[in-house]
Design an enzyme around this catalytic site. Structure first.
Site, PDB file in Angstrom:
ATOM      1  N   SER A 212      29.727   3.467  24.440  1.00 11.18           N
ATOM      2  CA  SER A 212      30.303   2.121  24.291  1.00 11.18           C
ATOM      3  C   SER A 212      29.277   1.076  23.888  1.00 11.18           C
ATOM      4  O   SER A 212      28.270   0.915  24.558  1.00 11.18           O
ATOM      5  CB  SER A 212      30.903   1.618  25.606  1.00 11.18           C
ATOM      6  OG  SER A 212      31.490   2.638  26.331  1.00 11.18           O
TER       7      SER A 212
ATOM      8  N   HIS B  79      35.201   1.875  21.191  1.00  7.95           N
ATOM      9  CA  HIS B  79      34.899   3.274  20.872  1.00  7.95           C
ATOM     10  C   HIS B  79      35.408   3.586  19.474  1.00  7.95           C
ATOM     11  O   HIS B  79      36.605   3.736  19.253  1.00  7.95           O
ATOM     12  CB  HIS B  79      35.587   4.223  21.858  1.00  7.95           C
ATOM     13  CG  HIS B  79      35.150   4.049  23.281  1.00  7.95           C
ATOM     14  ND1 HIS B  79      35.821   4.601  24.339  1.00  7.95           N
ATOM     15  CD2 HIS B  79      34.105   3.392  23.820  1.00  7.95           C
ATOM     16  CE1 HIS B  79      35.222   4.282  25.470  1.00  7.95           C
ATOM     17  NE2 HIS B  79      34.172   3.536  25.178  1.00  7.95           N
TER      18      HIS B  79
ATOM     19  N   HIS C  26      37.213  10.766  26.206  1.00 13.80           N
ATOM     20  CA  HIS C  26      36.923  10.902  27.630  1.00 13.80           C
ATOM     21  C   HIS C  26      38.042  11.650  28.357  1.00 13.80           C
ATOM     22  O   HIS C  26      39.195  11.608  27.930  1.00 13.80           O
ATOM     23  CB  HIS C  26      36.784   9.507  28.269  1.00 13.80           C
ATOM     24  CG  HIS C  26      35.707   8.665  27.657  1.00 13.80           C
ATOM     25  ND1 HIS C  26      35.900   7.968  26.485  1.00 13.80           N
ATOM     26  CD2 HIS C  26      34.441   8.410  28.055  1.00 13.80           C
ATOM     27  CE1 HIS C  26      34.771   7.321  26.191  1.00 13.80           C
ATOM     28  NE2 HIS C  26      33.878   7.567  27.117  1.00 13.80           N
TER      29      HIS C  26
ATOM     30  N   TYR D 286      39.320  10.656  31.058  1.00 14.24           N
ATOM     31  CA  TYR D 286      40.297   9.696  31.610  1.00 14.24           C
ATOM     32  C   TYR D 286      41.405   9.345  30.619  1.00 14.24           C
ATOM     33  O   TYR D 286      42.434   8.814  30.998  1.00 14.24           O
ATOM     34  CB  TYR D 286      39.615   8.412  32.125  1.00 14.24           C
ATOM     35  CG  TYR D 286      38.828   7.600  31.106  1.00 14.24           C
ATOM     36  CD1 TYR D 286      39.452   6.912  30.071  1.00 14.24           C
ATOM     37  CD2 TYR D 286      37.452   7.497  31.220  1.00 14.24           C
ATOM     38  CE1 TYR D 286      38.724   6.164  29.164  1.00 14.24           C
ATOM     39  CE2 TYR D 286      36.713   6.757  30.320  1.00 14.24           C
ATOM     40  CZ  TYR D 286      37.352   6.085  29.290  1.00 14.24           C
ATOM     41  OH  TYR D 286      36.630   5.358  28.395  1.00 14.24           O
ATOM     42  N   GLU D 287      41.212   9.675  29.343  1.00 12.70           N
ATOM     43  CA  GLU D 287      42.276   9.460  28.352  1.00 12.70           C
ATOM     44  C   GLU D 287      43.256  10.634  28.354  1.00 12.70           C
ATOM     45  O   GLU D 287      44.233  10.616  27.592  1.00 12.70           O
ATOM     46  CB  GLU D 287      41.674   9.332  26.952  1.00 12.70           C
ATOM     47  CG  GLU D 287      40.756   8.131  26.772  1.00 12.70           C
ATOM     48  CD  GLU D 287      40.001   8.216  25.449  1.00 12.70           C
ATOM     49  OE1 GLU D 287      40.608   7.926  24.408  1.00 12.70           O
ATOM     50  OE2 GLU D 287      38.815   8.593  25.467  1.00 12.70           O
TER      51      GLU D 287
ATOM     52  N   ALA E  70      27.130   4.069  28.607  1.00 10.83           N
ATOM     53  CA  ALA E  70      27.012   2.857  29.411  1.00 10.83           C
ATOM     54  C   ALA E  70      27.280   3.283  30.845  1.00 10.83           C
ATOM     55  O   ALA E  70      28.158   4.105  31.093  1.00 10.83           O
ATOM     56  CB  ALA E  70      28.033   1.836  28.962  1.00 10.83           C
TER      57      ALA E  70
ATOM     58  N   MET F 225      31.369   7.575  33.173  1.00 13.56           N
ATOM     59  CA  MET F 225      32.567   8.389  32.949  1.00 13.56           C
ATOM     60  C   MET F 225      32.446   9.352  31.765  1.00 13.56           C
ATOM     61  O   MET F 225      33.459   9.728  31.166  1.00 13.56           O
ATOM     62  CB  MET F 225      33.773   7.460  32.741  1.00 13.56           C
ATOM     63  CG  MET F 225      33.974   6.442  33.851  1.00 13.56           C
ATOM     64  SD  MET F 225      35.292   5.287  33.475  1.00 13.56           S
ATOM     65  CE  MET F 225      34.976   4.007  34.702  1.00 13.56           C
ATOM     66  N   SER F 226      31.225   9.721  31.404  1.00 10.32           N
ATOM     67  CA  SER F 226      31.057  10.581  30.218  1.00 10.32           C
ATOM     68  C   SER F 226      29.822  11.458  30.359  1.00 10.32           C
ATOM     69  O   SER F 226      29.299  11.658  31.463  1.00 10.32           O
ATOM     70  CB  SER F 226      30.918   9.706  28.969  1.00 10.32           C
ATOM     71  OG  SER F 226      29.700   8.985  29.017  1.00 10.32           O
TER      72      SER F 226
ATOM     73  N   ASN G 130      25.727  -2.898  34.128  1.00  7.21           N
ATOM     74  CA  ASN G 130      26.212  -3.729  35.244  1.00  7.21           C
ATOM     75  C   ASN G 130      25.803  -3.103  36.566  1.00  7.21           C
ATOM     76  O   ASN G 130      25.520  -1.908  36.623  1.00  7.21           O
ATOM     77  CB  ASN G 130      27.750  -3.807  35.193  1.00  7.21           C
ATOM     78  CG  ASN G 130      28.374  -2.423  35.240  1.00  7.21           C
ATOM     79  OD1 ASN G 130      28.442  -1.713  34.227  1.00  7.21           O
ATOM     80  ND2 ASN G 130      28.799  -2.018  36.418  1.00  7.21           N
TER      81      ASN G 130
ATOM     82  N   HIS H 227      35.056  -4.754  31.460  1.00  7.60           N
ATOM     83  CA  HIS H 227      34.760  -3.809  30.367  1.00  7.60           C
ATOM     84  C   HIS H 227      34.113  -4.518  29.168  1.00  7.60           C
ATOM     85  O   HIS H 227      33.189  -3.986  28.550  1.00  7.60           O
ATOM     86  CB  HIS H 227      36.048  -3.095  29.942  1.00  7.60           C
ATOM     87  CG  HIS H 227      35.886  -2.135  28.798  1.00  7.60           C
ATOM     88  ND1 HIS H 227      35.053  -1.031  28.871  1.00  7.60           N
ATOM     89  CD2 HIS H 227      36.436  -2.101  27.560  1.00  7.60           C
ATOM     90  CE1 HIS H 227      35.109  -0.365  27.715  1.00  7.60           C
ATOM     91  NE2 HIS H 227      35.935  -0.995  26.902  1.00  7.60           N
TER      92      HIS H 227
HETATM   93  N1  HPA Z   1      31.105   2.587  36.705  1.00  7.67           N
HETATM   94  C1  HPA Z   1      31.510   3.610  35.930  1.00  7.67           C
HETATM   95  N2  HPA Z   1      31.343   3.650  34.612  1.00  7.67           N
HETATM   96  C2  HPA Z   1      30.710   2.618  34.035  1.00  7.67           C
HETATM   97  C3  HPA Z   1      30.253   1.507  34.771  1.00  7.67           C
HETATM   98  C4  HPA Z   1      30.461   1.497  36.184  1.00  7.67           C
HETATM   99  O1  HPA Z   1      30.080   0.554  36.908  1.00  7.67           O
HETATM  100  N3  HPA Z   1      29.675   0.648  33.885  1.00  7.67           N
HETATM  101  C5  HPA Z   1      29.760   1.222  32.660  1.00  7.67           C
HETATM  102  N4  HPA Z   1      30.392   2.411  32.740  1.00  7.67           N
END
Ligand code: HPA
Length: 272
Positions: free
Chosen positions: A27, A58, A80, A82-83, A110, A202-203, A226, A238
């Site tokens: 991302s 993406h 991903h 999650y999709e 990310a 998540m990847s 973050n 996001h």
């Molecule tokens: N958690 C999970 N996935 C992420 C985060 C997070 O805080 N930041 C960017 N991708």
């Protein structure tokens, strides 16, 4: 002739080079492709059997070209779990790189910070991972692949050296893979820390597992966009994740361009 999972469009099959490195950009990190020279770009849609994503930030493009004189392939965007894709589908670009002849992958993502000592907007090299999504790209088969040294120590050293030369802080730590797509609760972030995670995302893990199963060397980097939920006062957003990623990407670009010749020279050496 060996089995080819993906059918390539002419633009790509006519490319004369063999990529030394296959890169997956997460991302907000896609700007890296602007540094490629003599580039051939195709949409994922034009590569038969390669899944495409619909998530904002993406893109789905495969670029082949030269970086610091080294032939590389870059996957801009990934799908991903999650999709709703399987972990095997989430690792498709790695099998595509392998089909193209690459034997090293560089994965970026990310991620949220779990280790409070780490700083927002900086980068973390993955030294290991926690597969908390409990999914595998190898499911359905019986490949008992060793996972002792997933992330290549020699390649990490090259990155550390280049970061030091550039005066850039580069963390190293354990990445926890969660399925998402919702971010974590503060209690979950505390749990992740207790389990030994330094960052959460998540990847990447399905791709890393897939690459090792194919005998490829793996280097992976998290952009720490973050603080994990509950570490700072702020809620997670996001769009902010993508913005911070874009800014931090510029720092990494310099280091990567400098590191690419060394990474390609390390070809063939074993992981460890
Ligand atoms: N958690 C999970 N996935 C992420 C985060 C997070 O805080 N930041 C960017 N991708």
């Amino acid at each position: 002739m060996s089995f080819s999972e993906f059918t390539l469009p002419a633009a790509l099959s006519d490319w004369k080079e063999t990529p030394r490195i296959g890169m997956v950009l997460g991302s907000g990190l896609g700007g890296f492709v602007d540094l490629l020279e003599n580039t051939v770009s195709v949409d994922y849609d034009d590569i038969e059997r390669l899944p495409t994503s619909g998530v904002e930030g993406h893109v789905g493009k495969l670029h082949a070209g030269e970086l610091a004189g080294v032939p590389v392939a870059i996957a801009q965007g990934r799908v991903h779990t999650y999709e709703g894709w399987s972990a095997r589908e989430a690792a498709s670009t790695v099998r595509l790189f392998h089909q193209l002849g690459a034997n090293t992958v560089l994965l970026t993502n990310a991620a949220g910070i779990v280790n409070p000592e780490f700083s927002q907007g900086s980068w973390m090299l993955l030294s290991d991972h926690l597969n908390l999504a409990r999914l595998s790209p190898l499911s359905g088969g019986a490949q008992f692949v060793d996972q002792t040294k997933v992330y290549d120590a020699g390649l990490r050293k090259i990155l550390h050296n280049e970061a030091e030369l550039a005066g850039v802080r580069l963390h190293e730590g354990v990445y926890a893979w969660v399925n998402g797509p919702e971010y974590e609760t503060p209690a979950e972030v505390r749990m992740l820390r207790t389990l030994g995670a330094d960052a959460v995302g998540m990847s990447t893990v399905p791709e890393a597992i897939q690459a090792r199963a194919l005998g490829m060397r793996v280097l992976a980097l998290s952009c720490l966009t973050n603080f994990g939920a509950g570490i700072s006062e702020n809620c997670l957003d996001h769009l902010e994740v993508i913005e911070v990623g874009k800014r931090a990407a510029r720092t990494l670009h310099r280091i990567l361009v400098a590191a690419v010749p060394g990474i390609s020279r390390e070809q063939g050496k074993s992981t460890g």
